[in-house]
Enzyme design. Structure first.
Site, PDB file in Angstrom:
ATOM      1  CG  HIS A 137      -0.467   0.089   2.113  1.00  0.00           C
ATOM      2  ND1 HIS A 137      -0.371  -0.413   3.676  1.00  0.00           N
ATOM      3  CD2 HIS A 137      -0.314   1.428   3.049  1.00  0.00           C
ATOM      4  CE1 HIS A 137       0.128  -0.243   4.551  1.00  0.00           C
ATOM      5  NE2 HIS A 137       0.618   0.670   4.340  1.00  0.00           N
ATOM      6  CG  ASP A 139       0.060  -3.886   2.742  1.00  0.00           C
ATOM      7  OD1 ASP A 139       0.013  -3.394   1.292  1.00  0.00           O
ATOM      8  OD2 ASP A 139      -0.386  -3.486   3.509  1.00  0.00           O
ATOM      9  N   GLY A 161       3.239   6.915   8.067  1.00  0.00           N
ATOM     10  CA  GLY A 161       4.428   6.410   7.743  1.00  0.00           C
ATOM     11  C   GLY A 161       5.552   5.797   8.115  1.00  0.00           C
ATOM     12  CG  ASN A 162       6.061   4.491  12.031  1.00  0.00           C
ATOM     13  OD1 ASN A 162       5.476   5.086  12.784  1.00  0.00           O
ATOM     14  ND2 ASN A 162       7.840   4.339  12.003  1.00  0.00           N
ATOM     15  CB  SER A 163       3.274   1.733   6.210  1.00  0.00           C
ATOM     16  OG  SER A 163       1.826   2.024   7.134  1.00  0.00           O
ATOM     17  CG  LEU A 208      -7.756 -27.940   1.659  1.00  0.00           C
ATOM     18  CD1 LEU A 208      -7.179 -28.930   1.245  1.00  0.00           C
ATOM     19  CD2 LEU A 208      -7.489 -27.445   2.574  1.00  0.00           C
ATOM     20  N   GLY A 209      -9.168 -25.883  -0.960  1.00  0.00           N
ATOM     21  CA  GLY A 209     -10.545 -25.933  -1.925  1.00  0.00           C
ATOM     22  C   GLY A 209     -11.673 -25.656  -0.854  1.00  0.00           C
TER      23      GLY A 209
END
Length: 496
Positions: free
Chosen positions: A138, A168, A240-242, A297-298
């Site tokens: 992101h 992510d 901003g730490n992401s 796996l389903g």
């Protein structure tokens, strides 16, 4: 009277006592001093590998400030510290700002401009030509230009090596070879209560260090991404730490800061980081292949509630319930069925739906995995050959489950016309035609168009079968297998 020798002993103790207390206080201060030095050592070791990521993209401007603040969307209504902060320093003289325009001066509209955003990342790997930086998807998604800045002031333009929106996670690369990579720690050894350090660029404040502890491990089903297994920490994490590293006291990265729980947009004591073992496996695939290959796996799964445990006559709530098996899936081919309870996967106890989905997703397509299940009160083992997950599927999808206190619905046979409208098989189950407002069915998410396939583990294909099955239920409870669209789930309805 005290003897001479006793008096000397008492005087000696009295003289030594303040010294001992002072020594204890001194030891406490020294202990804090050493703790501080440990944090400082972590900062010295890791900060050179952490980068400030700035991104730009072109967008349509409409009454927005031209200032390229690396916060929010760069607009005048999104100053990072609030309008009052800027009033104190600049008064009403911010040029071309929508809030602080000079009298009679109109803001520009309809022009293209660069929107500047920011985040964090850290050097994950390097070879003799390129350096790879790990960050959140992101942070860099949908941007035209990406640049990174190191602690020593060096700046590079970066390009995307690979992204995985489902977790992510993203990897960007720069043309450089002499940049230090972080040391990877062992997430499995991390314990709740340990000190951790978050390093990043909150609000664009480069290479900021915050300290806290591990509050919890294995946080799943938060809705942040498709595949979750978060470390929870109270180390301050802000916008901003992401993408920045979460580090232990040995200076080893054990997670990547990703999200915060906040009602204000800022730090409120709870932050989440992706465990480095998960991030590392995905990053290596992105570097080697440019994409992530997951196992499939389903099945549709759901947690075991107390009502489900009673309805399935289970001894305890250990395991997770299979609500649906996809046709022609690896699970169906191996013999797994709706109503099976998975208690072990690859010899490891299963209790959390999110963790189980992650484990299946990490399995290599073509590999064989072992399940221990409980079916009709008996435990058995089943081996499944994992397939490759396609973009429109999940490794093992989680089904929601609800329960309430009343019952109120009517059903009809699934005729050929109804089957065509709903895209289901005629004669299989009964379709809900009406749901009473405020009833247990409404509270459980059952609505007109829902198809009830089973009542108390037995198939029902006519309204008469359905009504009789409900009538035969004991303790004013009934277990339904309900299908909405292509998703099935078990629901326990209770009434008085």
């Amino acid at each position: 009277m005290l003897g001479y020798r006793n008096l000397i002993v008492l005087l000696t103790l009295a003289l030594l006592m303040p010294v001992d207390l002072w020594a204890q206080q001194g030891n406490g201060v020294e202990s804090l001093r050493q703790t501080g030095k440990a944090f400082a050592a972590v900062a010295r070791k890791v900060s050179p590998s952490v980068v400030l990521i700035q991104v730009e993209r072109e967008t349509e401007a409409a009454q927005m400030s031209p200032f390229g603040f690396p916060f929010g969307n760069g607009g005048g209504d999104n100053f990072p510290f609030g309008d009052e902060f800027f009033r104190r320093f600049f008064g009403d003289r911010l040029p071309d700002s929508p809030r602080f325009n000079a009298p009679g001066k109109k803001p520009q509209q309809g022009k293209q401009r660069s929107v500047v955003g920011q985040g964090s990342g850290f050097v994950f790997a390097a070879n003799n030509k390129k350096t790879y930086i790990l960050t959140n998807n992101h942070v860099i998604e949908g941007n035209d230009k990406i640049s990174v800045k190191f602690l020593d002031g060096r700046e590079f333009e970066a390009k995307i090596k690979g992204t995985d929106p489902k977790s992510d996670i993203a990897v960007i690369e720069i043309e450089a070879s002499d940049l230090p990579a972080v040391q990877i720690g062992d997430y499995a050894q991390l314990e709740v209560g340990e000190w951790v350090v978050a390093i990043g660029n909150p609000f664009g404040l480069s290479h900021t260090l915050t300290v806290g502890v591990v509050s919890a491990k294995g946080r799943t089903s938060l809705g942040i991404s498709d595949y979750e297994d978060f470390i929870q920490t109270d180390a301050a994490i802000n916008p901003g730490n992401s993408g920045g590293p979460l580090v232990n006291l040995d200076g080893e990265v054990i997670g990547m800061n990703t999200a915060i729980f906040s009602r204000s947009g800022g730090y409120m004591g709870i932050g989440f980081a992706i465990p480095i073992n998960l991030a590392e496996r995905i990053a290596n695939q992105l570097i080697d292949k440019g994409e992530v290959v997951r196992g499939y796996l389903g099945i549709m799964i759901q947690p075991l509630t107390a009502d489900l445990v009673k309805s399935f006559d289970l001894k305890n709530d250990k395991g997770i319930l299979i609500a649906q098996v996809t046709k022609n899936s690896p699970a169906e081919k191996a013999g797994l069925k709706a109503g099976d309870v998975i208690v072990n996967y690859q010899g490891r106890p299963v209790s959390d739906t999110g963790d189980f989905r992650n484990q299946v997703a990490l399995a290599q397509p073509g590999s064989k995995v072992e399940f221990d299940i409980v079916r009709d009160g008996k435990q058995r083992s089943i081996t499944v050959k994992i397939d490759k997950l396609s973009d429109n599927k999940l490794a093992a999808q989680e089904s929601s489950s609800h329960a309430s206190d009343k019952l109120g619905l009517t059903v009809q046979t699934v005729t050929a016309d109804v089957a065509r409208q709903l895209g289901i098989k005629a004669g299989q189950g009964v379709v809900v035609t009406e749901v009473a407002p405020g009833s247990v069915a409404t509270m459980a998410g059952i609505s007109p168009g829902s198809v009830i396939l089973e009542v108390n583990r037995k198939a029902v294909n006519t309204p008469a079968e359905f009504n009789q099955a409900v009538k035969n239920s004991t303790n004013n409870k009934v277990l339904l297998l309900v299908r909405d669209d292509d998703v099935s789930r078990y629901v326990v309805l209770s009434w008085r």
